[in-house]
Design a protein around this motif. Structure first.
Motif, PDB file in Angstrom:
ATOM      1  N   UNK A  61       0.785  -1.234   0.000  1.00 20.96           N
ATOM      2  CA  UNK A  61       0.000   0.000   0.000  1.00 20.96           C
ATOM      3  C   UNK A  61       0.811   1.275   0.000  1.00 20.96           C
ATOM      4  N   UNK A  62       0.184   2.345   0.518  1.00 19.34           N
ATOM      5  CA  UNK A  62       0.738   3.695   0.407  1.00 19.34           C
ATOM      6  C   UNK A  62       1.949   3.930   1.295  1.00 19.34           C
ATOM      7  N   UNK A  63       2.191   3.052   2.272  1.00 22.67           N
ATOM      8  CA  UNK A  63       3.341   3.218   3.148  1.00 22.67           C
ATOM      9  C   UNK A  63       3.149   4.335   4.160  1.00 22.67           C
ATOM     10  N   UNK A  64       4.137   4.477   5.037  1.00 27.79           N
ATOM     11  CA  UNK A  64       4.065   5.460   6.119  1.00 27.79           C
ATOM     12  C   UNK A  64       5.409   6.154   6.291  1.00 27.79           C
ATOM     13  N   UNK A  72       4.350  -1.197  13.837  1.00 27.98           N
ATOM     14  CA  UNK A  72       4.317  -1.122  12.382  1.00 27.98           C
ATOM     15  C   UNK A  72       5.690  -0.704  11.863  1.00 27.98           C
ATOM     16  N   UNK A  73       6.013  -1.208  10.689  1.00 27.53           N
ATOM     17  CA  UNK A  73       7.242  -0.818   9.995  1.00 27.53           C
ATOM     18  C   UNK A  73       6.891  -0.426   8.566  1.00 27.53           C
ATOM     19  N   UNK A  74       7.594   0.568   8.036  1.00 26.99           N
ATOM     20  CA  UNK A  74       7.416   0.969   6.648  1.00 26.99           C
ATOM     21  C   UNK A  74       8.683   1.668   6.194  1.00 26.99           C
ATOM     22  N   UNK A  75       9.042   1.463   4.940  1.00 26.10           N
ATOM     23  CA  UNK A  75      10.224   2.132   4.384  1.00 26.10           C
ATOM     24  C   UNK A  75       9.881   3.501   3.819  1.00 26.10           C
ATOM     25  N   UNK A  76       8.630   3.919   3.945  1.00 29.50           N
ATOM     26  CA  UNK A  76       8.241   5.251   3.503  1.00 29.50           C
ATOM     27  C   UNK A  76       7.087   5.239   2.520  1.00 29.50           C
ATOM     28  N   UNK A 125       3.453  -1.220   4.030  1.00 31.30           N
ATOM     29  CA  UNK A 125       3.595  -1.267   5.490  1.00 31.30           C
ATOM     30  C   UNK A 125       3.521  -2.705   5.950  1.00 31.30           C
ATOM     31  N   UNK A 126       4.151  -2.966   7.095  1.00 34.12           N
ATOM     32  CA  UNK A 126       4.023  -4.269   7.733  1.00 34.12           C
ATOM     33  C   UNK A 126       3.631  -4.053   9.184  1.00 34.12           C
TER      34      UNK A 126
END
Length: 193
Positions: free
Chosen positions: A122-125, A171-175, A180-181
């Motif tokens: 998805x859109x990530x964070x 939560x983790x996200x590369x951006x 997201x995970x």
């Protein structure tokens, strides 16, 4: 008449869901949510959450993969309350992943804990969003330009119910644009306090 009745039914379902969420959040904040914990097979809880939202995922042409071990992973839980955690996470993944995206749900056991991850494309964070994502009424999108809906309480409820089960959620996200995970850690039955 049939179309009108369907619209009324959908609206009442949304209203009931919102009232349920607000009640759950309020009771979690007051520490008065009645819960009875019993031995529960985590795979069954995850499959129930998946079935609850399968139609929504199919509407957006998402691929959902369930990577679940064959041997039962047992936790002390209220199955219905724990199912809400994964429904909230999966609902988020579906809403914030563009059509044709992929969601992978993984479960494994290690060092006395069950680890569940829900990874989306998805859109990530951003780092700032990660620090706020579990706060009451926090929404990633600006209120004037929102396209994904929601009240901003789903993840707050997921966190509260996870902690009620003596677990952790993060939560983790590369951006932005990189998915997201969401992770949930729960003690297996023999390690439940």
């Amino acid at each position: 008449l049939s179309e009108h009745a369907e619209m009324v039914l959908q609206s009442s379902d949304r209203m009931r869901s919102l009232i349920d969420d607000m009640t759950t959040m309020s009771m979690l904040q007051m520490g008065s949510l009645p819960v009875e914990f019993i031995d529960t097979v985590l795979q069954e809880v995850l499959v129930c959450a998946y079935k609850e939202l399968k139609d929504e995922a199919e509407e957006k042409k998402h691929t959902i993969s369930l990577n679940l071990p064959r041997d039962p992973v047992n936790v002390k839980a209220n199955a219905k309350k724990l199912e809400i955690v994964f429904i909230k996470l999966l609902d988020n993944a579906i809403r914030f992943t563009d059509e044709g995206g992929e969601i992978v749900i993984d479960l494994h056991e290690s060092n006395g804990s069950a680890y569940i991850s829900m990874k989306d494309t998805g859109i990530g964070l951003s780092a700032e969003e990660i620090s706020k994502i579990f706060k009451n009424f926090y929404q990633v999108e600006h209120y004037l330009t929102r396209t994904h809906g929601g009240m901003g309480i789903g993840l707050t409820i997921a966190q509260g119910l996870t902690e009620l089960h003596q677990g952790k959620i993060w939560v983790e996200s590369e951006g932005a644009g990189k998915g997201s995970t969401f992770h949930v850690q729960l003690p297996i039955s023999t390690n439940f306090p």
